[in-house]
Motif scaffolding. Sequence first.
Motif, PDB file in Angstrom:
ATOM      1  N   ALA A 102     -18.494  25.075  45.406  1.00  0.00           N
ATOM      2  CA  ALA A 102     -18.886  23.905  46.202  1.00  0.00           C
ATOM      3  C   ALA A 102     -17.693  23.274  46.921  1.00  0.00           C
ATOM      4  CB  ALA A 102     -19.548  22.864  45.298  1.00  0.00           C
ATOM      5  N   PHE A 103     -16.485  23.658  46.540  1.00  0.00           N
ATOM      6  CA  PHE A 103     -15.288  23.064  47.135  1.00  0.00           C
ATOM      7  C   PHE A 103     -14.847  23.834  48.371  1.00  0.00           C
ATOM      8  CE2 PHE A 103     -14.568  21.854  42.548  1.00  0.00           C
ATOM      9  CZ  PHE A 103     -14.920  20.528  42.732  1.00  0.00           C
ATOM     10  N   LYS A 104     -14.169  23.139  49.258  1.00  0.00           N
ATOM     11  CA  LYS A 104     -13.693  23.762  50.495  1.00  0.00           C
ATOM     12  C   LYS A 104     -12.279  24.318  50.362  1.00  0.00           C
ATOM     13  CE  LYS A 104     -16.599  20.854  53.437  1.00  0.00           C
ATOM     14  NZ  LYS A 104     -16.627  19.848  54.547  1.00  0.00           N
ATOM     15  N   VAL A 105     -11.700  24.205  49.174  1.00  0.00           N
ATOM     16  CA  VAL A 105     -10.372  24.767  48.937  1.00  0.00           C
ATOM     17  C   VAL A 105     -10.537  26.269  48.700  1.00  0.00           C
ATOM     18  CG1 VAL A 105      -8.333  24.732  47.470  1.00  0.00           C
ATOM     19  CG2 VAL A 105      -9.574  22.613  47.935  1.00  0.00           C
ATOM     20  N   ARG A 106     -10.019  27.074  49.601  1.00  0.00           N
ATOM     21  CA  ARG A 106     -10.253  28.512  49.518  1.00  0.00           C
ATOM     22  C   ARG A 106      -9.236  29.186  48.599  1.00  0.00           C
ATOM     23  NH1 ARG A 106      -8.315  28.941  55.506  1.00  0.00           N
ATOM     24  NH2 ARG A 106      -6.059  29.180  55.257  1.00  0.00           N
ATOM     25  N   PRO A 107      -9.626  30.265  47.967  1.00  0.00           N
ATOM     26  CA  PRO A 107      -8.686  31.016  47.123  1.00  0.00           C
ATOM     27  C   PRO A 107      -7.704  31.791  47.981  1.00  0.00           C
ATOM     28  CG  PRO A 107     -10.790  32.149  47.248  1.00  0.00           C
ATOM     29  CD  PRO A 107     -10.984  30.841  47.957  1.00  0.00           C
ATOM     30  N   ILE A 108      -6.631  32.234  47.372  1.00  0.00           N
ATOM     31  CA  ILE A 108      -5.618  32.989  48.103  1.00  0.00           C
ATOM     32  C   ILE A 108      -6.144  34.377  48.447  1.00  0.00           C
ATOM     33  CG2 ILE A 108      -3.768  31.753  46.928  1.00  0.00           C
ATOM     34  CD1 ILE A 108      -3.295  34.446  45.441  1.00  0.00           C
ATOM     35  N   LYS A 109      -5.518  34.997  49.438  1.00  0.00           N
ATOM     36  CA  LYS A 109      -5.922  36.327  49.879  1.00  0.00           C
ATOM     37  C   LYS A 109      -4.946  37.414  49.436  1.00  0.00           C
ATOM     38  CE  LYS A 109      -9.550  34.873  52.112  1.00  0.00           C
ATOM     39  NZ  LYS A 109     -10.912  35.212  51.627  1.00  0.00           N
ATOM     40  N   ARG A 110      -3.658  37.041  49.290  1.00  0.00           N
ATOM     41  CA  ARG A 110      -2.653  38.023  48.889  1.00  0.00           C
ATOM     42  C   ARG A 110      -1.838  37.469  47.732  1.00  0.00           C
ATOM     43  NH1 ARG A 110       0.146  39.849  54.485  1.00  0.00           N
ATOM     44  NH2 ARG A 110       1.307  41.240  53.099  1.00  0.00           N
ATOM     45  N   LEU A 111      -1.507  38.335  46.788  1.00  0.00           N
ATOM     46  CA  LEU A 111      -0.748  37.904  45.623  1.00  0.00           C
ATOM     47  C   LEU A 111       0.660  37.469  46.042  1.00  0.00           C
ATOM     48  CD1 LEU A 111      -1.847  40.550  42.971  1.00  0.00           C
ATOM     49  CD2 LEU A 111      -2.799  38.274  43.417  1.00  0.00           C
ATOM     50  N   ARG A 112       1.218  36.534  45.259  1.00  0.00           N
ATOM     51  CA  ARG A 112       2.469  35.885  45.642  1.00  0.00           C
ATOM     52  C   ARG A 112       3.517  35.998  44.540  1.00  0.00           C
ATOM     53  NH1 ARG A 112      -0.347  30.236  47.779  1.00  0.00           N
ATOM     54  NH2 ARG A 112      -1.352  31.134  49.629  1.00  0.00           N
ATOM     55  N   PHE A 113       4.766  35.734  44.930  1.00  0.00           N
ATOM     56  CA  PHE A 113       5.847  35.802  43.954  1.00  0.00           C
ATOM     57  C   PHE A 113       7.022  34.946  44.414  1.00  0.00           C
ATOM     58  CE2 PHE A 113       6.763  38.987  47.110  1.00  0.00           C
ATOM     59  CZ  PHE A 113       8.142  39.025  47.227  1.00  0.00           C
ATOM     60  N   CYS A 114       7.892  34.643  43.466  1.00  0.00           N
ATOM     61  CA  CYS A 114       9.146  33.956  43.757  1.00  0.00           C
ATOM     62  C   CYS A 114      10.258  34.993  43.666  1.00  0.00           C
ATOM     63  CB  CYS A 114       9.391  32.819  42.769  1.00  0.00           C
ATOM     64  SG  CYS A 114      11.071  32.140  42.836  1.00  0.00           S
ATOM     65  N   ALA A 115      10.998  35.183  44.733  1.00  0.00           N
ATOM     66  CA  ALA A 115      12.055  36.201  44.754  1.00  0.00           C
ATOM     67  C   ALA A 115      13.128  35.903  43.711  1.00  0.00           C
ATOM     68  CB  ALA A 115      12.673  36.279  46.145  1.00  0.00           C
ATOM     69  N   ALA A 116      13.463  34.620  43.526  1.00  0.00           N
ATOM     70  CA  ALA A 116      14.492  34.258  42.541  1.00  0.00           C
ATOM     71  C   ALA A 116      14.019  34.561  41.127  1.00  0.00           C
ATOM     72  CB  ALA A 116      14.843  32.777  42.683  1.00  0.00           C
ATOM     73  N   CYS A 117      12.752  34.242  40.826  1.00  0.00           N
ATOM     74  CA  CYS A 117      12.197  34.557  39.505  1.00  0.00           C
ATOM     75  C   CYS A 117      12.196  36.058  39.269  1.00  0.00           C
ATOM     76  CB  CYS A 117      10.774  34.014  39.389  1.00  0.00           C
ATOM     77  SG  CYS A 117      10.645  32.222  39.192  1.00  0.00           S
ATOM     78  N   ASN A 118      11.812  36.812  40.287  1.00  0.00           N
ATOM     79  CA  ASN A 118      11.780  38.267  40.141  1.00  0.00           C
ATOM     80  C   ASN A 118      13.164  38.843  39.870  1.00  0.00           C
ATOM     81  OD1 ASN A 118       9.048  38.347  40.452  1.00  0.00           O
ATOM     82  ND2 ASN A 118       9.041  39.583  42.317  1.00  0.00           N
ATOM     83  N   ARG A 119      14.177  38.307  40.554  1.00  0.00           N
ATOM     84  CA  ARG A 119      15.542  38.788  40.311  1.00  0.00           C
ATOM     85  C   ARG A 119      15.949  38.527  38.865  1.00  0.00           C
ATOM     86  NH1 ARG A 119      16.389  36.732  45.607  1.00  0.00           N
ATOM     87  NH2 ARG A 119      17.107  34.731  44.777  1.00  0.00           N
ATOM     88  N   GLU A 120      15.653  37.334  38.378  1.00  0.00           N
ATOM     89  CA  GLU A 120      16.016  36.979  37.005  1.00  0.00           C
ATOM     90  C   GLU A 120      15.244  37.826  35.992  1.00  0.00           C
ATOM     91  OE1 GLU A 120      15.301  32.824  36.687  1.00  0.00           O
ATOM     92  OE2 GLU A 120      16.988  32.252  37.968  1.00  0.00           O
ATOM     93  N   ASN A 121      13.936  37.988  36.219  1.00  0.00           N
ATOM     94  CA  ASN A 121      13.111  38.756  35.280  1.00  0.00           C
ATOM     95  C   ASN A 121      13.502  40.224  35.267  1.00  0.00           C
ATOM     96  OD1 ASN A 121      11.659  36.474  34.579  1.00  0.00           O
ATOM     97  ND2 ASN A 121      10.077  36.819  36.118  1.00  0.00           N
TER      98      ASN A 121
END
Length: 300
Positions: A102-121
Motif C-alpha cells: 500500500a506504500f509508495k516507497v518502492r523497493p530497490i532494483k539492484r543490490l548495493r554495497f559499501c566499497a570501504a566495508c568490502n575492502r575491510e571484510n
Amino acid sequence: DELLYSVIARWSKFTGATAIGQPGLNFFGNRMAVATFDLPNSIAAFINRLPKHLDIQSEDIAWHHTMFPYFAAAGHSERKAAALKAMITGEGDVHMTLGLTAFKVRPIKRLRFCAACNRENFAEYGEVWWSRIFHLPGVLVCPVHGEPLRVSTVDLDSTRRHEFVPANTENCSENAPPICQPNLEQIEILRNIAQTSGGFLRRREAPVRDLEEFRHAYLERCRLVGLMKSEKKVDLVGLHKAFLTYLVPVSDLLEKDTGADLMSDLGWLDALMRKQRKASHPFQHILLSIFLEQRAELSP
C-alpha cells in the motif's frame, strides 16, 4: 548483518551447488523456492535442514538476517505476528501482511554495497557479502564510513527468480557507480538516516513500542522544541516549514531512490501526529525522528 539470501548464495558457491533451483532444493526442500532478498519465507524449512547442534531458531533468522525488524518496527502488533508466522511457515504473502504493497516507497532494483566495508571484510575474512542495511529504503551512504553506496551489477528484475547471487569482487567492483554524489551537508543528513535505519533493524533488543507510543514520543519532542500550538495541538505549519528546511538538501536524492513524493504532500507527516489508526512506512518515521533529533540539538 548478512542477509539470509547472501548466506545461501555464499554456501552454494562454496559447495558448487549453483545450478538454478539447487539452493532452493538444498535449503528449503523446494527447487522452486523464490530467492527473496528482503523478506524470505519458509524459514522453518531452512532451519530443519541445519545441523541440530547449531540451536538456531526460525525467529533468530527473521530478526537478524532479514529486513523483518525494519518493516515491522512501525506496524500493528497483530500484523507483525502474522507476518512473522508467514515468514516462518511460508503460508501467506509477507509483503501484503505488513501492508508494504500500500506504500509508495518502492523497493530497490539492484543490490548495493559499501566499497570501504568490502575492502575491510575482504582483508579480514577473504570474502564479501550482502548486508541488510544497504538495502533499506533511503539508505544511500554507509552508516560507518559515510561513503555513498555503490550499485552492483546484480539486477533483481533480470535475475532468475530462483537464483541466489553471491557478492564478489566482480559484481561489487571498486569502479561501480555510486548511488549518488552528495556534498558534505547532504552526507551528514544521509548518514543520520542510515544510522537510524540501522537502529530499526535492531528492534528485537529494543523495548516494544506500538504506534501510539511513537506518536506520544513525537508529541513530547515537539513540546521540547517549540512546535506545539497548545498542550495537545501540534503547530503543523511550523512543523512543515522546519521539516522541509532540514530535508530539502537531500529531498531530490531520497525521492529519486525511493520513488516517494516526500516533500510536496506532507499528509503523511500530519498523520504521524494524530491517533494512529493505520501503519506508516518506517522510512517516514525515520525522517521525522532524525528531524526532531536535529531540532532538539539546536534548541537552547
